[in-house]
Design a protein around this motif. Structure first.
Motif, mmCIF file in Angstrom:
data_model
loop_
_atom_site.group_PDB
_atom_site.id
_atom_site.type_symbol
_atom_site.label_atom_id
_atom_site.label_comp_id
_atom_site.label_asym_id
_atom_site.label_seq_id
_atom_site.Cartn_x
_atom_site.Cartn_y
_atom_site.Cartn_z
ATOM 1 N N VAL A 62 38.733 51.377 39.970
ATOM 2 C CA VAL A 62 37.935 50.211 40.361
ATOM 3 C C VAL A 62 36.500 50.680 40.528
ATOM 4 O O VAL A 62 36.248 51.767 41.060
ATOM 5 N N THR A 63 35.585 49.859 40.049
ATOM 6 C CA THR A 63 34.171 50.179 40.194
ATOM 7 C C THR A 63 33.401 48.952 40.653
ATOM 8 O O THR A 63 33.822 47.821 40.417
ATOM 9 N N LEU A 64 32.299 49.200 41.333
ATOM 10 C CA LEU A 64 31.391 48.142 41.780
ATOM 11 C C LEU A 64 30.254 48.033 40.764
ATOM 12 O O LEU A 64 29.590 49.029 40.473
ATOM 13 N N ASP A 65 30.029 46.857 40.245
ATOM 14 C CA ASP A 65 28.946 46.630 39.284
ATOM 15 C C ASP A 65 27.782 45.960 40.017
ATOM 16 O O ASP A 65 27.383 44.833 39.697
ATOM 17 N N THR A 66 27.224 46.651 40.995
ATOM 18 C CA THR A 66 26.243 46.064 41.911
ATOM 19 C C THR A 66 24.972 45.568 41.220
ATOM 20 O O THR A 66 24.307 44.667 41.738
ATOM 21 N N GLN A 67 24.637 46.144 40.063
ATOM 22 C CA GLN A 67 23.424 45.717 39.363
ATOM 23 C C GLN A 67 23.723 45.001 38.047
ATOM 24 O O GLN A 67 22.837 44.837 37.215
ATOM 25 N N SER A 68 24.975 44.621 37.854
ATOM 26 C CA SER A 68 25.417 43.892 36.649
ATOM 27 C C SER A 68 25.236 44.672 35.352
ATOM 28 O O SER A 68 25.227 44.076 34.274
ATOM 29 N N LYS A 69 25.108 45.984 35.440
ATOM 30 C CA LYS A 69 24.904 46.771 34.217
ATOM 31 C C LYS A 69 26.119 46.721 33.299
ATOM 32 O O LYS A 69 25.975 46.623 32.079
ATOM 33 N N LEU A 70 27.318 46.792 33.869
ATOM 34 C CA LEU A 70 28.528 46.735 33.043
ATOM 35 C C LEU A 70 28.731 45.333 32.480
ATOM 36 O O LEU A 70 29.043 45.169 31.291
ATOM 37 N N ALA A 71 28.550 44.315 33.312
ATOM 38 C CA ALA A 71 28.687 42.931 32.851
ATOM 39 C C ALA A 71 27.695 42.650 31.724
ATOM 40 O O ALA A 71 28.046 42.016 30.718
ATOM 41 N N ASP A 72 26.475 43.114 31.858
ATOM 42 C CA ASP A 72 25.466 42.929 30.809
ATOM 43 C C ASP A 72 25.863 43.660 29.532
ATOM 44 O O ASP A 72 25.738 43.120 28.433
ATOM 45 N N ALA A 73 26.346 44.887 29.664
ATOM 46 C CA ALA A 73 26.710 45.695 28.504
ATOM 47 C C ALA A 73 27.857 45.071 27.713
ATOM 48 O O ALA A 73 27.943 45.229 26.494
ATOM 49 N N PHE A 74 28.741 44.341 28.395
ATOM 50 C CA PHE A 74 29.876 43.698 27.733
ATOM 51 C C PHE A 74 29.549 42.277 27.291
ATOM 52 O O PHE A 74 30.436 41.459 27.107
ATOM 53 N N GLY A 75 28.271 41.977 27.138
ATOM 54 C CA GLY A 75 27.885 40.664 26.618
ATOM 55 C C GLY A 75 27.556 39.653 27.682
ATOM 56 O O GLY A 75 27.808 38.468 27.507
ATOM 57 N N ASP A 76 26.989 40.123 28.780
ATOM 58 C CA ASP A 76 26.545 39.234 29.855
ATOM 59 C C ASP A 76 27.717 38.436 30.436
ATOM 60 O O ASP A 76 27.695 37.208 30.476
ATOM 61 N N VAL A 77 28.740 39.155 30.878
ATOM 62 C CA VAL A 77 29.917 38.520 31.470
ATOM 63 C C VAL A 77 29.498 37.790 32.743
ATOM 64 O O VAL A 77 28.870 38.367 33.621
ATOM 65 N N ARG A 78 29.847 36.524 32.826
ATOM 66 C CA ARG A 78 29.538 35.714 34.010
ATOM 67 C C ARG A 78 30.800 35.100 34.610
ATOM 68 O O ARG A 78 30.859 34.842 35.797
ATOM 69 N N LEU A 79 31.781 34.807 33.758
ATOM 70 C CA LEU A 79 32.999 34.143 34.209
ATOM 71 C C LEU A 79 34.060 35.162 34.590
ATOM 72 O O LEU A 79 34.252 36.156 33.883
ATOM 73 N N THR A 80 34.747 34.886 35.689
ATOM 74 C CA THR A 80 35.829 35.764 36.098
ATOM 75 C C THR A 80 37.113 34.950 36.199
ATOM 76 O O THR A 80 37.054 33.766 36.536
ATOM 77 N N PRO A 81 38.215 35.583 35.875
ATOM 78 C CA PRO A 81 38.319 36.920 35.309
ATOM 79 C C PRO A 81 38.007 36.913 33.812
ATOM 80 O O PRO A 81 38.288 35.949 33.115
ATOM 81 N N THR A 82 37.435 37.998 33.350
ATOM 82 C CA THR A 82 37.251 38.270 31.927
ATOM 83 C C THR A 82 37.788 39.666 31.680
ATOM 84 O O THR A 82 37.386 40.613 32.366
ATOM 85 N N THR A 83 38.696 39.763 30.731
ATOM 86 C CA THR A 83 39.357 41.037 30.451
ATOM 87 C C THR A 83 39.172 41.403 28.991
ATOM 88 O O THR A 83 39.380 40.572 28.103
ATOM 89 N N PHE A 84 38.787 42.649 28.754
ATOM 90 C CA PHE A 84 38.647 43.183 27.403
ATOM 91 C C PHE A 84 39.756 44.200 27.166
ATOM 92 O O PHE A 84 40.039 45.020 28.046
ATOM 93 N N VAL A 85 40.345 44.149 25.979
ATOM 94 C CA VAL A 85 41.308 45.163 25.559
ATOM 95 C C VAL A 85 40.615 45.984 24.483
ATOM 96 O O VAL A 85 40.115 45.446 23.494
ATOM 97 N N ILE A 86 40.589 47.294 24.694
ATOM 98 C CA ILE A 86 39.882 48.220 23.811
ATOM 99 C C ILE A 86 40.906 49.168 23.200
ATOM 100 O O ILE A 86 41.731 49.745 23.915
ATOM 101 N N ASP A 87 40.852 49.318 21.875
ATOM 102 C CA ASP A 87 41.830 50.173 21.199
ATOM 103 C C ASP A 87 41.496 51.655 21.357
ATOM 104 O O ASP A 87 40.473 52.018 21.963
ATOM 105 N N LYS A 88 42.346 52.496 20.810
ATOM 106 C CA LYS A 88 42.202 53.946 20.972
ATOM 107 C C LYS A 88 40.927 54.499 20.339
ATOM 108 O O LYS A 88 40.459 55.571 20.710
ATOM 109 N N GLN A 89 40.360 53.759 19.385
ATOM 110 C CA GLN A 89 39.126 54.194 18.727
ATOM 111 C C GLN A 89 37.872 53.681 19.439
ATOM 112 O O GLN A 89 36.757 53.962 19.014
ATOM 113 N N GLY A 90 38.055 52.921 20.509
ATOM 114 C CA GLY A 90 36.907 52.423 21.262
ATOM 115 C C GLY A 90 36.393 51.070 20.808
ATOM 116 O O GLY A 90 35.261 50.702 21.120
ATOM 117 N N ASN A 91 37.224 50.310 20.093
ATOM 118 C CA ASN A 91 36.828 48.984 19.614
ATOM 119 C C ASN A 91 37.464 47.891 20.469
ATOM 120 O O ASN A 91 38.648 47.981 20.806
#
Length: 175
Positions: free
Chosen positions: A122-151
């Motif tokens: 678990v991590t705290l995204d206090t400055q929204s850096k992770l949410a921004d990096a994943f396409g400006d996530v605003r709605l919760t919950p939002t879940t991404f599934v990433i494959d073994k190659q990082g896609n």
């Protein structure tokens, strides 16, 4: 007169062929956009244990990144199933990162993690850096599934249908 008729027929044929080409191009483009995966952002975070972790270091595993908040009733409701999913798949190569949104009170997050014994990072995204990096996530919950190659192979906004998610994880972990 005959030349005019042939010219008109030629124009009609050209218009029809152009229309078919446009339709085919749109269909191929639509299919490609649905089937293409894109790379997950190259982000790093500090988990609640104080460990620095990069998403890149998780390559070779299937990773779920779940943006959530303690104030989100759907997030809280889905968390037991997320824990069950993680526990069912962790030994098969699944890793999981729960990202608390910037507006979530850190002490609420820590309390939630401790009282529910969340078994994943678990991590705290206090400055929204992770949410921004994943396409400006605003709605919760939002879940991404990433494959073994990082896609990124799937993005769920809202609670996922867990049978569908489990089928996706089975497939991703088998490859």
């Amino acid at each position: 007169m005959q030349a005019q008729i042939e010219n008109t027929a030629g124009k009609r044929l050209w218009i029809k062929l152009s229309a078919v080409a446009v339709v085919v191009a749109l269909a191929v483009g639509g299919y490609m956009s649905m089937s293409n995966t894109h790379a997950a952002p190259d982000v790093s975070f500090t988990n609640l244990k104080g460990e620095q972790v990069s998403l890149k270091s998780m390559r070779g595993k299937v990773v779920m990144v779940n943006f959530w908040a303690t104030s989100c009733t759907t997030c809280v409701a889905e968390m037991p199933q997320m824990v069950q999913t993680y526990n069912a798949y962790k030994d098969k190569g699944l890793d999981y990162v729960a990202v608390a949104m910037s507006y979530d009170q850190p002490n609420y997050v820590v309390n939630f993690v401790q009282t529910r014994s969340l078994p994943f990072q678990v991590t705290l995204d206090t400055q929204s850096k992770l949410a921004d990096a994943f396409g400006d996530v605003r709605l919760t919950p939002t879940t991404f599934v990433i494959d073994k190659q990082g896609n990124i192979i799937k993005r769920y906004v809202g609670e996922p249908k867990f049978a569908e998610l489990h089928a996706l994880l089975d497939k991703a972990l088998a490859t």
